[in-house]
Design a protein around this motif. Sequence first.
Motif, PDB file in Angstrom:
ATOM      1  N   SER A  62       0.886  -1.184  -0.041  1.00  0.00           N
ATOM      2  CA  SER A  62       0.159   0.020   0.122  1.00  0.00           C
ATOM      3  C   SER A  62       0.713   1.218   0.048  1.00  0.00           C
ATOM      4  O   SER A  62       0.562   2.344  -0.675  1.00  0.00           O
ATOM      5  CB  SER A  62      -1.067  -0.043   1.230  1.00  0.00           C
ATOM      6  OG  SER A  62      -1.746  -1.275   1.195  1.00  0.00           O
ATOM      7  N   CYS A  63       1.801   1.224   0.938  1.00  0.00           N
ATOM      8  CA  CYS A  63       2.993   2.290   0.827  1.00  0.00           C
ATOM      9  C   CYS A  63       3.333   2.584  -0.512  1.00  0.00           C
ATOM     10  O   CYS A  63       3.696   3.773  -1.088  1.00  0.00           O
ATOM     11  CB  CYS A  63       4.043   2.245   1.821  1.00  0.00           C
ATOM     12  SG  CYS A  63       3.215   2.305   3.475  1.00  0.00           S
ATOM     13  N   PRO A 101       7.923   6.966  -0.895  1.00  0.00           N
ATOM     14  CA  PRO A 101       7.241   5.851  -0.118  1.00  0.00           C
ATOM     15  C   PRO A 101       8.378   5.106   0.836  1.00  0.00           C
ATOM     16  O   PRO A 101       8.059   4.588   1.724  1.00  0.00           O
ATOM     17  CB  PRO A 101       6.731   4.889  -1.113  1.00  0.00           C
ATOM     18  CG  PRO A 101       7.457   5.113  -2.359  1.00  0.00           C
ATOM     19  CD  PRO A 101       7.834   6.592  -2.214  1.00  0.00           C
ATOM     20  N   LYS A 102       9.590   5.118   0.551  1.00  0.00           N
ATOM     21  CA  LYS A 102      10.623   4.383   1.206  1.00  0.00           C
ATOM     22  C   LYS A 102      10.907   5.268   2.596  1.00  0.00           C
ATOM     23  O   LYS A 102      11.210   4.704   3.768  1.00  0.00           O
ATOM     24  CB  LYS A 102      12.113   4.621   0.788  1.00  0.00           C
ATOM     25  CG  LYS A 102      12.648   5.854   0.334  1.00  0.00           C
ATOM     26  CD  LYS A 102      13.980   5.801  -0.333  1.00  0.00           C
ATOM     27  CE  LYS A 102      14.520   7.118  -0.489  1.00  0.00           C
ATOM     28  NZ  LYS A 102      15.954   6.947  -1.021  1.00  0.00           N
ATOM     29  N   PHE A 103      10.196   6.413   2.902  1.00  0.00           N
ATOM     30  CA  PHE A 103      10.110   7.005   4.335  1.00  0.00           C
ATOM     31  C   PHE A 103       8.815   6.568   4.974  1.00  0.00           C
ATOM     32  O   PHE A 103       8.784   6.474   6.405  1.00  0.00           O
ATOM     33  CB  PHE A 103      10.029   8.532   4.204  1.00  0.00           C
ATOM     34  CG  PHE A 103      11.273   9.032   3.713  1.00  0.00           C
ATOM     35  CD1 PHE A 103      12.635   9.042   4.328  1.00  0.00           C
ATOM     36  CD2 PHE A 103      11.361   9.548   2.489  1.00  0.00           C
ATOM     37  CE1 PHE A 103      13.846   9.444   4.083  1.00  0.00           C
ATOM     38  CE2 PHE A 103      12.486  10.096   2.032  1.00  0.00           C
ATOM     39  CZ  PHE A 103      13.739  10.157   2.708  1.00  0.00           C
ATOM     40  N   ILE A 155       7.644   3.249   4.562  1.00  0.00           N
ATOM     41  CA  ILE A 155       7.563   1.842   4.968  1.00  0.00           C
ATOM     42  C   ILE A 155       8.358   1.613   6.258  1.00  0.00           C
ATOM     43  O   ILE A 155       7.744   0.793   6.868  1.00  0.00           O
ATOM     44  CB  ILE A 155       8.450   1.373   3.863  1.00  0.00           C
ATOM     45  CG1 ILE A 155       7.567   1.259   2.364  1.00  0.00           C
ATOM     46  CG2 ILE A 155       8.536  -0.249   4.201  1.00  0.00           C
ATOM     47  CD1 ILE A 155       8.358   0.416   1.237  1.00  0.00           C
ATOM     48  N   PRO A 156       9.508   2.256   6.719  1.00  0.00           N
ATOM     49  CA  PRO A 156       9.863   1.857   7.907  1.00  0.00           C
ATOM     50  C   PRO A 156       8.966   2.296   8.970  1.00  0.00           C
ATOM     51  O   PRO A 156       9.031   1.597  10.079  1.00  0.00           O
ATOM     52  CB  PRO A 156      11.109   2.983   7.998  1.00  0.00           C
ATOM     53  CG  PRO A 156      11.753   2.960   6.397  1.00  0.00           C
ATOM     54  CD  PRO A 156      10.501   3.057   5.610  1.00  0.00           C
ATOM     55  N   PHE A 157       8.327   3.256   8.981  1.00  0.00           N
ATOM     56  CA  PHE A 157       7.370   3.978   9.944  1.00  0.00           C
ATOM     57  C   PHE A 157       6.197   2.667  10.131  1.00  0.00           C
ATOM     58  O   PHE A 157       6.014   2.570  11.384  1.00  0.00           O
ATOM     59  CB  PHE A 157       6.668   5.022   9.498  1.00  0.00           C
ATOM     60  CG  PHE A 157       5.633   5.610  10.556  1.00  0.00           C
ATOM     61  CD1 PHE A 157       5.960   6.137  11.761  1.00  0.00           C
ATOM     62  CD2 PHE A 157       4.439   5.506  10.354  1.00  0.00           C
ATOM     63  CE1 PHE A 157       5.101   6.502  12.772  1.00  0.00           C
ATOM     64  CE2 PHE A 157       3.372   5.826  11.174  1.00  0.00           C
ATOM     65  CZ  PHE A 157       3.709   6.426  12.410  1.00  0.00           C
ATOM     66  N   ALA A 158       5.767   2.269   8.890  1.00  0.00           N
ATOM     67  CA  ALA A 158       4.715   1.219   8.876  1.00  0.00           C
ATOM     68  C   ALA A 158       5.612  -0.173   9.660  1.00  0.00           C
ATOM     69  O   ALA A 158       4.684  -0.719  10.485  1.00  0.00           O
ATOM     70  CB  ALA A 158       4.296   0.523   7.644  1.00  0.00           C
ATOM     71  N   ILE A 159       6.572  -0.166   9.420  1.00  0.00           N
ATOM     72  CA  ILE A 159       7.240  -1.390  10.039  1.00  0.00           C
ATOM     73  C   ILE A 159       7.432  -1.459  11.527  1.00  0.00           C
ATOM     74  O   ILE A 159       6.904  -2.337  12.265  1.00  0.00           O
ATOM     75  CB  ILE A 159       8.612  -1.832   9.344  1.00  0.00           C
ATOM     76  CG1 ILE A 159       8.635  -2.134   8.005  1.00  0.00           C
ATOM     77  CG2 ILE A 159       9.351  -2.969  10.258  1.00  0.00           C
ATOM     78  CD1 ILE A 159       9.750  -2.525   7.084  1.00  0.00           C
ATOM     79  N   SER A 214      18.784  -0.464   4.210  1.00  0.00           N
ATOM     80  CA  SER A 214      18.871  -1.413   3.079  1.00  0.00           C
ATOM     81  C   SER A 214      18.318  -0.817   1.962  1.00  0.00           C
ATOM     82  O   SER A 214      18.941  -1.112   0.629  1.00  0.00           O
ATOM     83  CB  SER A 214      18.257  -3.104   3.263  1.00  0.00           C
ATOM     84  OG  SER A 214      17.029  -2.692   3.347  1.00  0.00           O
ATOM     85  N   ILE A 215      17.238  -0.431   1.839  1.00  0.00           N
ATOM     86  CA  ILE A 215      16.681   0.432   0.652  1.00  0.00           C
ATOM     87  C   ILE A 215      17.217   1.956   0.381  1.00  0.00           C
ATOM     88  O   ILE A 215      17.021   2.320  -0.912  1.00  0.00           O
ATOM     89  CB  ILE A 215      15.005   0.567   0.832  1.00  0.00           C
ATOM     90  CG1 ILE A 215      14.486   1.557   2.020  1.00  0.00           C
ATOM     91  CG2 ILE A 215      14.549  -0.817   1.036  1.00  0.00           C
ATOM     92  CD1 ILE A 215      13.300   1.515   2.055  1.00  0.00           C
TER      93      ILE A 215
END
Length: 239
Positions: free
Chosen positions: A25-26, A34-36, A38-42, A177-178
């Motif tokens: 979804s991100c 969106p790479k910012f 994803i870590p928040f969602a994780i 990593s990303i």
Amino acid sequence: MWRATLTELVATACLLFTLTTSIISCLESTTAEPKFLIPFAIFVIAFFFLLTTVPLSGGYMSPVFTFIAALEGVITPVRALFYVSAQCVGSIVAYLVIKSVIDKNAEEKYSLGGCMIDGNGEGISPTNAFILEFSCTFIVLFVGVTVAFDKRRCQEIGLQMVCGILAGAMALAFFVSISVTGRAGYAGVGLNPARCLGPLLLKGGRLWYGHWVFWVGPFVACIVYYGFTLTLPTGTSTS
């Protein structure tokens, strides 16, 4: 033990379903970076799942954490074997559900959310992926597990803080990593071989390329980390 094993199966399935759908979804959002997100969602997802499952089964939900717990003597090898088996089954269950509900275009685009290092030549080499997998896993172990396996420190800072540290370490490792690669064909570190197994068995294809990285890298990191803990000063060792 069977109750804890069942908890690991259900928790792993729910975690991977929530995590994968959230990451996709991100990536599908209109956000420029969106790479910012994803870590928040994780961080948020991992925190709540850890907070729920740690008192029940230990909250491992990954062969990596299970393996290091067995090395450190936190759980027995037999229990670890049951946990890892349950986590792998949980992964398959999670991605069966995802495969049945996900949009087919998104499924093809993101390979069912699997662990991928090469997208038609656009990703990174298995060697570089191994280095990242090892390094990022070691960071999570050093930052998170060192605290989580220290009973005295856990009592001092509380369960919420321990879960926050673990979740934050995982989010940080994925972001690193990303960020350093910048390759569209690379899906970031797995940190959890069970997460990579489900899509591989259900989707296959390019996910087979370099799949060993997502198993060997974390387990080598666990062995190195365990050796490192033996050198820690008395009172700070995780053993």
